[in-house]
Motif scaffolding. Sequence first.
Motif, mmCIF file in Angstrom:
data_model
loop_
_atom_site.group_PDB
_atom_site.id
_atom_site.type_symbol
_atom_site.label_atom_id
_atom_site.label_comp_id
_atom_site.label_asym_id
_atom_site.label_seq_id
_atom_site.Cartn_x
_atom_site.Cartn_y
_atom_site.Cartn_z
ATOM 1 N N ASP A 48 9.758 -5.328 4.620
ATOM 2 C CA ASP A 48 8.318 -4.844 4.969
ATOM 3 C C ASP A 48 8.065 -3.311 4.486
ATOM 4 N N PHE A 49 8.925 -2.736 3.778
ATOM 5 C CA PHE A 49 8.798 -1.264 3.224
ATOM 6 C C PHE A 49 9.596 -0.960 1.951
ATOM 7 N N LEU A 50 9.090 0.078 1.616
ATOM 8 C CA LEU A 50 9.965 0.818 0.396
ATOM 9 C C LEU A 50 9.716 2.290 0.601
ATOM 10 N N PHE B 57 0.628 -1.110 0.177
ATOM 11 C CA PHE B 57 -0.016 0.149 -0.083
ATOM 12 C C PHE B 57 0.714 1.247 0.001
ATOM 13 N N VAL B 58 0.430 2.126 -0.829
ATOM 14 C CA VAL B 58 1.063 3.309 -0.955
ATOM 15 C C VAL B 58 0.570 4.439 0.175
ATOM 16 N N LEU B 59 1.217 5.140 0.869
ATOM 17 C CA LEU B 59 0.878 5.976 1.786
ATOM 18 C C LEU B 59 1.477 7.348 1.422
ATOM 19 N N LYS C 263 0.207 -5.443 8.844
ATOM 20 C CA LYS C 263 0.646 -6.642 8.106
ATOM 21 C C LYS C 263 0.928 -6.672 6.701
ATOM 22 N N ASP C 264 0.824 -5.519 6.306
ATOM 23 C CA ASP C 264 1.318 -5.289 4.625
ATOM 24 C C ASP C 264 2.615 -4.494 4.411
ATOM 25 N N THR C 265 3.237 -4.615 3.453
ATOM 26 C CA THR C 265 4.286 -4.173 2.760
ATOM 27 C C THR C 265 3.502 -2.527 2.764
ATOM 28 N N ILE C 266 4.520 -1.652 2.947
ATOM 29 C CA ILE C 266 4.140 -0.312 3.092
ATOM 30 C C ILE C 266 5.296 0.564 1.913
ATOM 31 N N VAL C 267 4.733 1.431 1.113
ATOM 32 C CA VAL C 267 5.488 2.179 0.402
ATOM 33 C C VAL C 267 5.288 3.701 0.826
ATOM 34 N N TRP C 268 6.199 4.102 1.739
ATOM 35 C CA TRP C 268 6.299 5.461 2.244
ATOM 36 C C TRP C 268 6.496 6.554 1.009
ATOM 37 N N TRP C 269 5.473 7.199 0.546
ATOM 38 C CA TRP C 269 5.488 8.432 -0.345
ATOM 39 C C TRP C 269 5.914 9.867 0.304
#
Length: 182
Positions: A138-140, A51-53, A86-92
Amino acid sequence: IALEVEVAPVRLPNRSPVHLFTYSYVKEMPQILDRVEEAKRDLREHWVNTFVLPGYVPKAQANEQGELIGKMDFSKVDEGLQLHPKDTIVWWLGGDIKQSVGLFPNLGNLSPEWKKAVKTLYRKWMEHLHQKGLGYEDFLVYPFDESTRPEVLEVCKLLKESDSKARLFLNPTGGCQQALDL
């Protein structure tokens, strides 16, 4: 023509080994604000696991020498972790180069002082994510959106210098492939 079909007993894994995402901002879309949990459940049922945040980044201030001053504010980061635990997070970081490099408006964009402040902020942000139990898988970090400006590569390299294990994500951008992980 006779046709014989055999259905093999195939079981899909509980979690996809690849990143599957859409630009589905479940907290930023007014039409679903009253159904955020339902929207997240629907996305997960369709194997979306990343999910992109936008804007869920730490806040900090820096002095003229590029040193962080005061306490960093991780409240938006922590809110994002609660939104997708519990998801992979894309920190925008922001929509384009101006928003992203505007992290410290009192310092000149891409000045040595700005770079020092950004490197410190980035390292502290990565430390915070690790303290919250996240591993690099867990993140990008998504520094820019659809930017082809030459500064993008410079900022991506700066982030990689700050923490070479943190993965960077960009959608199609000119000339930045050498700094990307996904």
